[in-house]
Design a protein around this motif. Structure first.
Motif, PDB file in Angstrom:
ATOM      1  N   LEU A 122       0.819  -1.210   0.000  1.00  0.00           N
ATOM      2  CA  LEU A 122       0.000   0.000   0.000  1.00  0.00           C
ATOM      3  C   LEU A 122       0.856   1.263   0.000  1.00  0.00           C
ATOM      4  CD1 LEU A 122      -3.109  -0.779   2.224  1.00  0.00           C
ATOM      5  CD2 LEU A 122      -2.850  -0.849  -0.245  1.00  0.00           C
ATOM      6  N   ALA A 123       2.017   1.213   0.622  1.00  0.00           N
ATOM      7  CA  ALA A 123       2.922   2.362   0.581  1.00  0.00           C
ATOM      8  C   ALA A 123       3.338   2.638  -0.864  1.00  0.00           C
ATOM      9  CB  ALA A 123       4.147   2.111   1.460  1.00  0.00           C
ATOM     10  N   GLU A 124       3.662   1.586  -1.611  1.00  0.00           N
ATOM     11  CA  GLU A 124       4.012   1.744  -3.029  1.00  0.00           C
ATOM     12  C   GLU A 124       2.845   2.334  -3.816  1.00  0.00           C
ATOM     13  OE1 GLU A 124       6.723   1.180  -4.903  1.00  0.00           O
ATOM     14  OE2 GLU A 124       7.974   0.534  -3.240  1.00  0.00           O
ATOM     15  N   ILE A 125       1.647   1.836  -3.561  1.00  0.00           N
ATOM     16  CA  ILE A 125       0.464   2.323  -4.280  1.00  0.00           C
ATOM     17  C   ILE A 125       0.234   3.800  -3.980  1.00  0.00           C
ATOM     18  CG2 ILE A 125      -2.064   2.146  -4.414  1.00  0.00           C
ATOM     19  CD1 ILE A 125      -1.660  -0.925  -3.930  1.00  0.00           C
ATOM     20  N   LEU A 126       0.279   4.171  -2.708  1.00  0.00           N
ATOM     21  CA  LEU A 126       0.056   5.575  -2.334  1.00  0.00           C
ATOM     22  C   LEU A 126       1.146   6.476  -2.904  1.00  0.00           C
ATOM     23  CD1 LEU A 126      -1.142   5.230   1.352  1.00  0.00           C
ATOM     24  CD2 LEU A 126      -2.517   5.669  -0.687  1.00  0.00           C
ATOM     25  N   SER A 127       2.384   6.018  -2.866  1.00  0.00           N
ATOM     26  CA  SER A 127       3.477   6.794  -3.434  1.00  0.00           C
ATOM     27  C   SER A 127       3.251   7.000  -4.929  1.00  0.00           C
ATOM     28  CB  SER A 127       4.804   6.082  -3.186  1.00  0.00           C
ATOM     29  OG  SER A 127       5.840   6.726  -3.877  1.00  0.00           O
ATOM     30  N   SER A 128       2.826   5.960  -5.610  1.00  0.00           N
ATOM     31  CA  SER A 128       2.554   6.065  -7.051  1.00  0.00           C
ATOM     32  C   SER A 128       1.405   7.027  -7.327  1.00  0.00           C
ATOM     33  CB  SER A 128       2.221   4.691  -7.631  1.00  0.00           C
ATOM     34  OG  SER A 128       3.335   3.851  -7.530  1.00  0.00           O
ATOM     35  N   PHE A 129       0.378   6.964  -6.501  1.00  0.00           N
ATOM     36  CA  PHE A 129      -0.776   7.854  -6.656  1.00  0.00           C
ATOM     37  C   PHE A 129      -0.342   9.311  -6.500  1.00  0.00           C
ATOM     38  CE2 PHE A 129      -4.198  10.324  -4.704  1.00  0.00           C
ATOM     39  CZ  PHE A 129      -5.261  10.096  -5.570  1.00  0.00           C
ATOM     40  N   VAL A 130       0.369   9.607  -5.430  1.00  0.00           N
ATOM     41  CA  VAL A 130       0.797  10.984  -5.161  1.00  0.00           C
ATOM     42  C   VAL A 130       1.802  11.449  -6.222  1.00  0.00           C
ATOM     43  CG1 VAL A 130       2.023  12.462  -3.509  1.00  0.00           C
ATOM     44  CG2 VAL A 130       0.266  10.879  -2.704  1.00  0.00           C
ATOM     45  N   SER A 131       2.751  10.588  -6.565  1.00  0.00           N
ATOM     46  CA  SER A 131       3.735  10.948  -7.588  1.00  0.00           C
ATOM     47  C   SER A 131       3.058  11.209  -8.926  1.00  0.00           C
ATOM     48  CB  SER A 131       4.778   9.835  -7.745  1.00  0.00           C
ATOM     49  OG  SER A 131       5.547   9.718  -6.573  1.00  0.00           O
ATOM     50  N   GLY A 132       2.090  10.381  -9.271  1.00  0.00           N
ATOM     51  CA  GLY A 132       1.357  10.586 -10.519  1.00  0.00           C
ATOM     52  C   GLY A 132       0.618  11.903 -10.527  1.00  0.00           C
ATOM     53  N   PHE A 133       0.003  12.255  -9.406  1.00  0.00           N
ATOM     54  CA  PHE A 133      -0.689  13.532  -9.314  1.00  0.00           C
ATOM     55  C   PHE A 133       0.293  14.682  -9.500  1.00  0.00           C
ATOM     56  CE2 PHE A 133      -2.179  17.359  -7.439  1.00  0.00           C
ATOM     57  CZ  PHE A 133      -3.524  17.409  -7.780  1.00  0.00           C
ATOM     58  N   ILE A 134       1.414  14.622  -8.783  1.00  0.00           N
ATOM     59  CA  ILE A 134       2.407  15.698  -8.857  1.00  0.00           C
ATOM     60  C   ILE A 134       2.961  15.811 -10.277  1.00  0.00           C
ATOM     61  CG2 ILE A 134       4.679  16.461  -8.054  1.00  0.00           C
ATOM     62  CD1 ILE A 134       3.941  15.136  -5.328  1.00  0.00           C
ATOM     63  N   PHE A 135       3.214  14.683 -10.920  1.00  0.00           N
ATOM     64  CA  PHE A 135       3.700  14.711 -12.294  1.00  0.00           C
ATOM     65  C   PHE A 135       2.654  15.344 -13.210  1.00  0.00           C
ATOM     66  CE2 PHE A 135       4.327  12.933 -16.535  1.00  0.00           C
ATOM     67  CZ  PHE A 135       5.637  13.311 -16.757  1.00  0.00           C
ATOM     68  N   SER A 136       1.418  14.933 -13.066  1.00  0.00           N
ATOM     69  CA  SER A 136       0.346  15.493 -13.892  1.00  0.00           C
ATOM     70  C   SER A 136       0.184  16.989 -13.626  1.00  0.00           C
ATOM     71  CB  SER A 136      -0.961  14.749 -13.621  1.00  0.00           C
ATOM     72  OG  SER A 136      -1.974  15.202 -14.469  1.00  0.00           O
ATOM     73  N   GLY A 169      -9.931   8.813   2.048  1.00  0.00           N
ATOM     74  CA  GLY A 169     -11.197   8.071   2.025  1.00  0.00           C
ATOM     75  C   GLY A 169     -10.996   6.632   1.577  1.00  0.00           C
ATOM     76  N   GLY A 170     -10.125   6.436   0.609  1.00  0.00           N
ATOM     77  CA  GLY A 170      -9.819   5.078   0.164  1.00  0.00           C
ATOM     78  C   GLY A 170      -9.164   4.255   1.252  1.00  0.00           C
ATOM     79  N   LEU A 171      -8.253   4.863   2.013  1.00  0.00           N
ATOM     80  CA  LEU A 171      -7.625   4.146   3.133  1.00  0.00           C
ATOM     81  C   LEU A 171      -8.642   3.824   4.214  1.00  0.00           C
ATOM     82  CD1 LEU A 171      -4.147   5.835   3.650  1.00  0.00           C
ATOM     83  CD2 LEU A 171      -4.609   3.421   3.262  1.00  0.00           C
ATOM     84  N   GLU A 172      -9.531   4.765   4.484  1.00  0.00           N
ATOM     85  CA  GLU A 172     -10.572   4.520   5.497  1.00  0.00           C
ATOM     86  C   GLU A 172     -11.461   3.360   5.061  1.00  0.00           C
ATOM     87  OE1 GLU A 172     -11.018   9.020   7.379  1.00  0.00           O
ATOM     88  OE2 GLU A 172     -12.200   8.464   5.617  1.00  0.00           O
ATOM     89  N   ALA A 173     -11.829   3.320   3.782  1.00  0.00           N
ATOM     90  CA  ALA A 173     -12.652   2.212   3.281  1.00  0.00           C
ATOM     91  C   ALA A 173     -11.886   0.902   3.328  1.00  0.00           C
ATOM     92  CB  ALA A 173     -13.096   2.518   1.851  1.00  0.00           C
ATOM     93  N   TYR A 174     -10.612   0.937   3.006  1.00  0.00           N
ATOM     94  CA  TYR A 174      -9.778  -0.262   2.995  1.00  0.00           C
ATOM     95  C   TYR A 174      -9.684  -0.877   4.388  1.00  0.00           C
ATOM     96  CZ  TYR A 174      -5.776  -3.322   2.156  1.00  0.00           C
ATOM     97  OH  TYR A 174      -4.937  -4.409   2.065  1.00  0.00           O
ATOM     98  N   THR A 175      -9.504  -0.002   5.397  1.00  0.00           N
ATOM     99  CA  THR A 175      -9.299  -0.497   6.756  1.00  0.00           C
ATOM    100  C   THR A 175     -10.588  -0.578   7.568  1.00  0.00           C
ATOM    101  OG1 THR A 175      -8.851   1.724   7.641  1.00  0.00           O
ATOM    102  CG2 THR A 175      -6.955   0.428   6.853  1.00  0.00           C
ATOM    103  N   GLY A 176     -11.644   0.011   7.038  1.00  0.00           N
ATOM    104  CA  GLY A 176     -12.914   0.017   7.778  1.00  0.00           C
ATOM    105  C   GLY A 176     -12.915   0.986   8.948  1.00  0.00           C
TER     106      GLY A 176
END
Length: 182
Positions: A140-154, A174-181
């Motif tokens: 999940l750390a990799e996924i979040l890093s990719s998400f944030v990096s992609g946003f910053i790149f865009s 919100g996605g993390l909250e849904a993932y962990t309940g």
């Protein structure tokens, strides 16, 4: 350490990294060459290779050093959501201060091949605090890093408006909250 006849003082690794960083911030990574760096330091280009193996090794070290400028949120008892937002803000701010270097890292992830220390330790701590099972934390750390990096790149290429950042982080949380309940 050899003393350059032109300089009159020994060359140091710190001096090399500082000069390379200045050149990158001024002219971009593509504008950095070992010859330009040597000229900036008033040394023979071959002198650099007594301290740095090659440009790739130089870039790896500079990328690690820029990472030390990241000001992660302290473990101060704030809700994990606030700390995740603060970590994302700090990462984004660092990318904005050194855009050429950040784009280089984004396009050459091998220079940051280690996913530990600094930001990664903080992100792992925050994911645990959010309730992510230990076995899922690195993924999940990799996924979040990719998400944030992609946003910053865009954002840096005009693909997304900068004012969308808060919405992006809210969706991430919100996605993390849904993932962990939680």
């Amino acid at each position: 350490m050899a003393v350059s006849a032109r300089r009159g003082a020994p060359l140091t690794r710190e001096e090399i990294y500082a000069a390379a960083w200045r050149l990158i911030d001024a002219d971009g990574v593509e504008g950095l060459s070992m010859r330009k760096l040597a000229a900036e330091l008033d040394v023979n280009p071959m002198s650099l290779y007594h301290h740095v193996e090659n440009k790739t090794a130089l870039m790896q070290e500079i990328c690690l050093r820029v990472g030390t400028q990241l000001a992660p949120p302290p473990d101060d008892g704030l809700p994990w959501q606030d700390q995740i937002r603060a970590l994302g803000d700090a990462y984004r701010e660092l990318a904005r201060r050194h855009p050429s270097l950040w784009r280089y890292v984004f396009n050459n992830p091998e220079v940051m091949s280690t996913r530990r220390g600094g930001m990664w330790d903080v992100l792992h701590r925050l994911l645990r605090l959010a309730g992510v099972p230990e076995e899922d934390v690195p993924r999940l750390a990799e996924i979040l890093s990719s998400f944030v990096s992609g946003f910053i790149f865009s954002e840096s290429t005009g693909g997304v408006r900068p004012d969308a950042w808060d919405d992006a982080v809210t969706l991430l949380i919100g996605g993390l909250e849904a993932y962990t309940g939680r």
